[in-house]
Design an enzyme around this catalytic site. Structure first.
Site, PDB file in Angstrom:
ATOM      1  N   ASP A  68     -51.587   9.309  -1.073  1.00  0.00           N
ATOM      2  CA  ASP A  68     -52.449   9.979  -1.668  1.00  0.00           C
ATOM      3  C   ASP A  68     -52.645  11.692  -1.138  1.00  0.00           C
ATOM      4  OD1 ASP A  68     -51.041   8.008  -3.085  1.00  0.00           O
ATOM      5  OD2 ASP A  68     -52.867   7.386  -3.092  1.00  0.00           O
ATOM      6  N   ASP A 101     -49.844   2.094 -15.303  1.00  0.00           N
ATOM      7  CA  ASP A 101     -51.027   2.344 -14.361  1.00  0.00           C
ATOM      8  C   ASP A 101     -52.069   1.711 -15.579  1.00  0.00           C
ATOM      9  OD1 ASP A 101     -49.993   4.127 -12.158  1.00  0.00           O
ATOM     10  OD2 ASP A 101     -50.815   5.337 -12.643  1.00  0.00           O
TER      11      ASP A 101
END
Length: 249
Positions: A132, A11
């Protein structure tokens, strides 16, 4: 059984490898200043496929950490799936043209489903959708907002679109090492024909074993971040289990 892949996560925030807790940019831990070094380490450990997210891009709605992503593409031979800030066909084309194996469309899958269909048609097998969920509802804009639709609602919209996979993340568990929410992920996978990849909360070798249980046979893999960075998950042991399961299939 799907061929299960364990994706190590990179990330990116300000060009560095970080992990967030529950998607909160204010709760970021830097694990490596150099994403290329981190990607090389994952390749050396035997991983087959990188999962990379441009966190700044997810919030900005356009690529922000492009330099870091491109350096990884140039220097590490592993295929990469990339998400974060991919909101139009031009960005999809640009990343796939630069060597990304698969792009992940998240917010735009909720806001602009036509984009997903167009991208999947133009680039078969190279477009995934990232869903998500927070309390069952899909979050968008880098998880800063929660929509009124469920992951299953959106997944069903794309049943016939030809997308490569759905990456399902349980935000409540993400970065907290509480274990994958396999019940919800398996329920989603069992309700659609699209391969599903589990994400959020990967904690230990127990999650790898759970991923290989018969009830999880429709899952295509899982993403692990903090557990790998913290040393709670031994990559050699994890990949050994996965390869043994493949050989037995």
């Amino acid at each position: 059984m799907e061929t299960v892949i364990l994706f190590p996560a990179i990330d990116l925030k300000s060009g560095q490898c970080v992990r967030l807790e529950q998607g909160d940019m204010a709760r970021a831990t830097v694990f490596n200043l150099d994403p290329v070094e981190q990607a090389r380490a994952f390749a050396a450990q035997g991983f087959e496929y990188l999962h990379v997210v441009d966190l700044d891009g997810a919030f900005a709605g356009k690529p922000v950490n492009a330099d870091a992503v491109e350096r990884v593409l140039r220097n590490v031979a592993l295929p990469m799936q990339l998400g974060g800030g991919i909101r139009d066909l031009k960005t999809v084309e640009a990343w796939l043209g630069k060597g990304v194996a698969r792009v992940i469309i998240g917010t735009a899958a909720v806001r602009d489903p036509v984009l997903v269909r167009e991208a999947a048609k133009a680039f078969p097998g190279r477009v995934a959708v990232g869903l998500d969920a927070r309390d069952g509802k899909v979050a968008v804009e880098g998880w800063a907002e929660t929509s009124e639709v469920t992951a299953l609602d959106i997944a069903r919209r794309f049943e016939d679109a030809g997308i490569a996979a759905i990456i399902f993340t349980d935000i409540a568990r993400d970065g907290l090492l509480k274990g994958l929410n396999l019940d919800a992920t398996i329920a989603l996978a069992d309700s659609i024909s699209i391969p599903v990849i589990a994400s959020g909360g990967f904690a230990s070798i127990a999650d790898v074993k759970a991923l290989l249980e018969p009830r999880a046979k429709k899952l295509a893999g899982a993403i692990s971040g903090r557990a790998l960075y913290d040393g709670r998950l031994d990559p050699v042991e994890a990949l050994k289990l996965i390869h043994a399961a493949r050989a037995a299939a």
